[in-house]
Design a protein around this motif. Structure first.
Motif, PDB file in Angstrom:
ATOM      1  N   ILE A 106     -54.241  29.778  -8.257  1.00 39.74           N
ATOM      2  CA  ILE A 106     -53.028  29.396  -8.988  1.00 39.74           C
ATOM      3  C   ILE A 106     -52.274  30.638  -9.440  1.00 39.74           C
ATOM      4  O   ILE A 106     -51.061  30.752  -9.271  1.00 39.74           O
ATOM      5  N   ASP A 107     -52.990  31.602  -9.973  1.00 43.53           N
ATOM      6  CA  ASP A 107     -52.345  32.829 -10.451  1.00 43.53           C
ATOM      7  C   ASP A 107     -51.636  33.567  -9.320  1.00 43.53           C
ATOM      8  O   ASP A 107     -50.526  34.068  -9.502  1.00 43.53           O
TER       9      ASP A 107
ATOM     10  N   LEU B 106     -50.466  32.268  -6.527  1.00 41.37           N
ATOM     11  CA  LEU B 106     -49.288  31.497  -6.103  1.00 41.37           C
ATOM     12  C   LEU B 106     -48.174  31.598  -7.148  1.00 41.37           C
ATOM     13  O   LEU B 106     -47.011  31.795  -6.806  1.00 41.37           O
ATOM     14  N   ASP B 107     -48.550  31.477  -8.414  1.00 43.61           N
ATOM     15  CA  ASP B 107     -47.559  31.612  -9.488  1.00 43.61           C
ATOM     16  C   ASP B 107     -46.892  32.983  -9.443  1.00 43.61           C
ATOM     17  O   ASP B 107     -45.683  33.113  -9.617  1.00 43.61           O
TER      18      ASP B 107
ATOM     19  N   LYS C 215     -58.285  28.732 -10.517  1.00 39.19           N
ATOM     20  CA  LYS C 215     -57.320  29.434 -11.350  1.00 39.19           C
ATOM     21  C   LYS C 215     -56.832  30.717 -10.682  1.00 39.19           C
ATOM     22  O   LYS C 215     -55.656  31.078 -10.794  1.00 39.19           O
TER      23      LYS C 215
END
Ligand SMILES: Cc1cc2nc3c(=O)[nH]c(=O)nc-3n(C[C@H](O)[C@H](O)[C@H](O)COP(=O)(O)OP(=O)(O)OC[C@H]3O[C@@H](n4cnc5c(N)ncnc54)[C@H](O)[C@@H]3O)c2cc1C
Ligand SMILES: Cc1cc2nc3c(=O)[nH]c(=O)nc-3n(C[C@H](O)[C@H](O)[C@H](O)COP(=O)(O)OP(=O)(O)OC[C@H]3O[C@@H](n4cnc5c(N)ncnc54)[C@H](O)[C@@H]3O)c2cc1C
Lengths: 325, 387, 263
Positions: free
Chosen positions: B101-102, B104-105, B98
């Motif tokens: 992901i954060d 990259l987001d 996660k």
């Protein structure tokens, strides 16, 4: 004469607080010759619950049926339709709760009632209904009007109105007949599960140091813990923090977590979404640290610091340690 | 790009010519504390038909992409790129931490891996009155600030110091302000090749509008990406240590205030090992009056990585052992150094953290090269300000 | 198992400074970052996990302008099979019930065993479109779902209640669930993945295609209306502590002491 009805919300043998909050608001909206109604759906064995609300309504309309023992929206919806055809209320209030959110929108669609949700204020002017609701996680308010119709429906945010001092009126209770009719087996209540009991009980703490998404990373939790240790308090959190498993779910404050009433609640990097506020607004003193001066948390905080929490935390911890020697 | 993707990893990276000598693992800084064995990663990636089970191995995220393995490989292979290639496959499956992901987001939506608001990127410079590079005449100096220096209050100090230095040398320069976006270096190393390209395209658009004589970066990571990975960028790209070296050589700076301090220098991997910039920072430190310099045992090509690269700013890694940054700080304390000078935002942050975790706050501090330089330009009244 | 997921594209407002538009009935979204509604991201992931276990097909539906293709594409890259965008100037001004009517008109003709929506949208926060939609389609439903177990044609779900309590409920398919955040860990969607579905066709449906009359949708079909937006009074209760960091900390400690915050 107008009639304002409140759907009584109960669970596990208790009337939920939201019921009294709505009754209080209904009385405030009602003029001297208007009527406040309480609508109760439940099992015969739950009759004693009715006695707790009926003194606060001019009329209580009740349906008793074994099928209504636990909340199930399909049965409740059907029974409510039966009650509403007797109640001739102009406005019906339900909670924007796990109960109301599972029922109200379907009822509005089924009975073509003008409806809006999650309101924090209600006005009745010349027969028109106007409500205030919040958008963009509480950053913006919207004034919403409901079109003219025989019955209108609003769901009310928990905690928007006080539950205390609800007027007592001579309440009359009327039973309404309803019997199970339709295929309700498609949705069936099975059981409740209590939240897991964690290592610490944040509901028992006198001081909570609560962290939100502003804490940015699991690695930063210890920084908050240090302050909590210095204060003799406990670390709690907003939901995103629990979702990310930075802290266990049991530490979560809010509508889907715990409701806390500490002496002091320090909100660090928490924007103050209403679901969060609902869980902590009862704290005697609320201190918010947030770098966004417009964060909604400041609207309910007693004291605020507009700054980077990563600067405030160490400074504060040090000062507290100094004081304690 | 997509065609490249279809080509098997082993072929694309010429892994069949690996002789399994093990020099890569021997030099790998994380191999002592992590199950990651880079030689074995190379081997398995070339013999396995099916990489999916293998590639989801969590220790692949331990690699800091310091590239020591690539420098040591006698066959000229780049084992580090195997790790990145495997991460790319994980990214395509979407099953990543996660925290990654954060990051990259955040880079996708806001142009920085911390997900901070785009329109607050230049807030650090609000009171500094720095010209907007997009409104400058061509042929000037473009200062590429970097996400960390834009948003992290600690790293902002590097940027502010560099501004002081450039102004003291009367060098006109501009920044892209809120139009600057993440260079993508870390994004690429976390395996998000598509996003790297997107960010590159966006920066390239602005670079060609500005058309600068030289791009100066805060971070060696940005420098490396712009210089070695941005396709079609012909402008000179310099890390600030290189640029300031030029200024000092041309006697554009007057270093007057002595900084009586015993210091050592930590080589950032992306500056030293990967781009051969070893001498300029040392030369600059040597120019500072009053300073006493001492070398780490492991320095230059053999320098120990701080574990801040390759996406490690956003993921812990599996290694349970001591952090390398802690080793570094302890070594410096043992040498009697009062400060570690470094020249990279990530090194600064990881080392400073290690000062705290090893409880050495009283003994040593971490100072960025530009902060050090700003001290000597300013006078000692402000030196206390920096730590 | 055929699953339909309703997804909305919303502006991210957590860090943004919000400005009202000229008519004061909406916000000025210029320069704002948009993404899939957080709840809907969890719903798409839930659908994919069910499909991975059961097989079947996932269709994602979004009502809104061309830009909504972004979130539909993202869902396709994530693992959905088909995407439909509902768009028509006549949809403008629809409230949540009218929005549910639009969604219902599109969904009723697509085979489905299960429909997933988010619990609520990050922007308007109505928190009811899914449940209204279930009623219109005549489906059993459950709101605020945090866990799904499948047993034949019955779903055993957990619903999130207040105070950390959960309810276990059985729902017979075809059914609709509104998905709460935290139910799963949504997978990452790479840029490369999105590029791969860039050419995939996204079906468009207008009011006419859905046989919706002007009386059912838009302002006319909505029984509620936004009169205006305004900023709630902010900071009203909070006394803001000013000064240097040291002074701020000093003041805070004093308050903590007075208020029993130091045990
Ligand atoms: C049915 C339902 C139930 C829910 N139940 C709950 C619940 O029980 N509890 C709960 O908390 N939420 C709950 N939520 C979620 C809620 O809507 C919000 O999404 C959530 O509370 C936001 O958490 P936050 O304030 O931590 O994050 P955000 O809203 O992202 O706020 C982060 C804040 O930190 C500030 N910040 C960032 N960095 C810094 C810094 N360095 N220094 C200072 N400030 C900083 C930002 O300005 C921002 O205000 C529920 C939602 C629903 C629909
Ligand atoms: C009185 C009123 C007037 C409005 N007027 C306008 C207007 O003039 N113009 C305008 O653009 N909007 C308008 N809106 C907002 C729009 O109607 C909302 O999108 C709608 O009310 C749904 O509410 P919500 O988005 O808060 O959904 P919620 O009920 O909070 O969302 C729950 C779930 O419903 C699904 N969902 C919601 N919206 C969509 C969608 N568009 N596509 C696919 N799935 C979806 C998602 O799964 C979402 O998670 C108005 C809203 C109200 C209450």
């Amino acid at each position: 004469m107008k009639k304002i009805a409140v759907l009584v919300e109960h669970r596990q043998g208790e009337i939920r607080e939201i019921t009294f909050e709505m009754l209080g608001k209904a009385h405030q909206l009602a003029g001297s010759d208007d009527e406040v109604q309480a609508l109760f759906l439940g099992d015969t064995s739950q009759k004693e619950l009715v006695a707790k609300v009926s003194p606060h309504a001019h009329t209580t309309l009740a349906v008793y049926d074994a099928a209504l023992k636990d909340f199930e929206p399909l049965r409740y919806g059907s029974a409510l339709e039966a009650v509403l055809s007797n109640a001739d209320c102009d406005l019906l209030l339900m909670g924007q709760t796990a109960f109301g959110m599972d029922l109200a929108p379907a009822l509005a669609a089924k009975m073509t009632m003008p409806f809006t949700s999650d309101v924090v204020d209600i006005e009745i002017l010349d027969g028109g209904v106007k409500a205030t609701r919040q958008m963009y996680s509480g950053k913006v308010s919207a004034a919403v009007s409901l079109k003219e119709a025989p019955k209108r429906l609003l769901t009310v945010r928990a905690g928007a109105f006080p539950a205390e001092d609800v007027p007592e009126v001579s309440g009359e209770v009327r039973e309404i007949a309803w019997s199970v009719d339709g295929d309700f087996a498609v949705r069936k209540f099975l059981s409740y599960i209590e939240a897991a009991v964690g290592d610490v009980d944040i509901t028992q703490a006198d001081v909570l140091v609560s962290v939100g998404r502003g804490i940015k990373d699991a690695d930063n939790i210890p920084v908050a813990q240090e302050l909590a240790d210095a204060l003799g308090g406990v670390v709690s959190c907003s939901r995103p923090v629990a979702d990310k498993k930075w802290l266990p779910k049991e530490r979560q404050v809010g509508t889907s977590g715990k409701t806390v009433k500490p002496r002091v609640y320090i909100a660090l990097g928490i924007s103050g979404a209403f679901q969060h506020q609902a869980g902590m607004k009862g704290a005697a003193t609320i201190i918010a640290v947030n770098k966004d001066p417009k964060a909604p948390i400041f609207s309910i905080a007693h004291f605020g610091i507009v700054d980077d929490l990563f600067k405030v935390l160490p400074a504060l911890t040090e000062k507290v340690r100094e004081l304690k020697g | 790009m997509e065609e490249e993707q279809q080509q098997p990893l082993a072929e694309r990276l010429d892994l069949f010519s690996c002789i399994q000598c093990g020099k890569c693992t021997g030099g790998c800084p994380v191999s002592i504390k992590s199950p990651l064995n880079i030689r074995r990663v190379v081997r398995e990636s070339s013999v396995r038909d099916e990489l999916s089970g293998f590639m989801s191995r969590i220790e692949l995220w331990d690699c800091t992409t310091c590239s020591t393995c690539a420098i040591r490989c006698p066959r000229g292979l780049r084992p580090v790129d195997v790790v990145i290639g495997l991460r790319e496959m994980m990214i395509e499956e979407g099953r990543i931490d996660k925290t990654i992901i954060d990051a990259l987001d955040g880079a996708y939506k806001y142009g920085n891996p911390w997900g901070r608001a785009k329109n607050k990127r230049a807030e650090w410079a609000q009171d500094l009155d720095i010209p907007n590079a997009l409104e400058m005449d061509p042929g000037q100096v473009l200062y590429f600030v970097c996400c960390a220096a834009s948003y992290d209050p600690r790293v902002q100090e590097i940027a502010r110091s560099l501004v002081k230095v450039l102004r003291a040398a009367a060098v006109p320069f501009g920044i892209l302000g809120n139009k600057e976006t993440c260079c993508g270096s870390e994004i690429r190393r976390m395996g998000e090749a598509g996003l790297f390209e997107m960010l590159m395209e966006e920066n390239m658009k602005n670079f060609s509008k500005v058309d600068p004589r030289v791009i100066v970066t805060t971070s060696p990571h940005c420098m490396n990406a712009l210089k070695n990975e941005y396709e079609g960028l012909t402008t000179d790209v310099l890390h600030y240590s290189q640029f300031v070296w030029e200024l000092l050589s041309a006697e554009k700076l007057d270093l007057k205030t002595p900084v009586p301090m015993k210091v050592t220098y930590h080589d950032p991997c992306f500056l030293g090992k990967q781009n051969g910039v070893f001498d300029e920072p040392r030369w600059i430190i040597g120019k500072i009056p009053g300073i006493e310099f001492t070398e780490f045992g492991r320095c230059r090509e053999n320098s120990l990585c701080c574990e801040g690269g390759g996406g490690r700013m956003w993921t812990e890694g599996t290694g349970a052992g001591e952090r390398l940054s802690e080793v570094r700080v302890k070594d410096a304390v043992d040498m009697g150094a009062e400060a570690i000078i470094t020249a990279c935002p990530f090194c600064l942050l990881t080392l400073e953290d290690a000062v705290k975790t090893t409880g050495n706050e009283e003994k040593i501090r971490i100072i960025d090269l530009m902060e050090l330089l700003a001290m000597t330009l300013e006078g000692d009244a402000e030196t206390g300000d920096v730590s | 198992m055929d699953i339909i997921v309703c997804i909305k594209r919303v502006p991210e407002t957590a860090e943004a400074d919000i400005v009202l538009d000229a008519g004061k009935k909406g916000i000025d979204t210029d320069g704002m970052v948009f993404s899939i509604n957080e709840w809907d991201n969890y719903a798409v992931e839930a659908a994919i996990q069910l499909k991975e276990a059961q097989g079947g097909k996932i269709t994602v539906v979004s009502a809104g302008p061309e830009e909504n293709n972004e979130v539909l594409r993202r869902a396709l890259a994530m693992g959905a099979d088909d995407a439909i965008r509902l768009t028509d100037p006549a949809f403008e001004g629809s409230d949540a019930i009218a929005m549910a009517r639009i969604l219902a008109a599109a969904i009723k003709d697509i085979p489905h065993d299960l429909i997933l929506t988010g619990v609520q949208a990050d922007d308007d926060g109505f928190g009811g479109t899914g449940v209204a939609l279930a009623e219109m389609l005549g489906l059993p439903y459950a709101a605020l779902v945090t866990d799904i177990q499948l047993d034949g044609d019955t779903l055993t779900v957990h619903r999130e209640l207040e105070g950390g309590l959960e309810e276990v409920t059985a729902v017979k398919m075809p059914a609709l669930l509104t998905i709460q955040t935290g139910i799963n860990e949504p997978r990452y969607v790479s840029i490369m993945g999105i590029r791969k579905v860039a050419k995939k066709e996204i079906a468009e449906k207008s009011a006419g295609d859905l046989s919706l009359s002007g009386d059912d949708i838009g302002v006319k079909g909505s029984l509620s209306q936004i009169e205006g937006l305004f900023f709630p009074p902010v900071g009203e209760g909070a006394e803001i502590i000013e000064g240097t960091m040291d002074e701020k900390a000093e003041t805070l400690v004093k308050i903590l002491k007075e208020r029993g915050g130091i045990a």
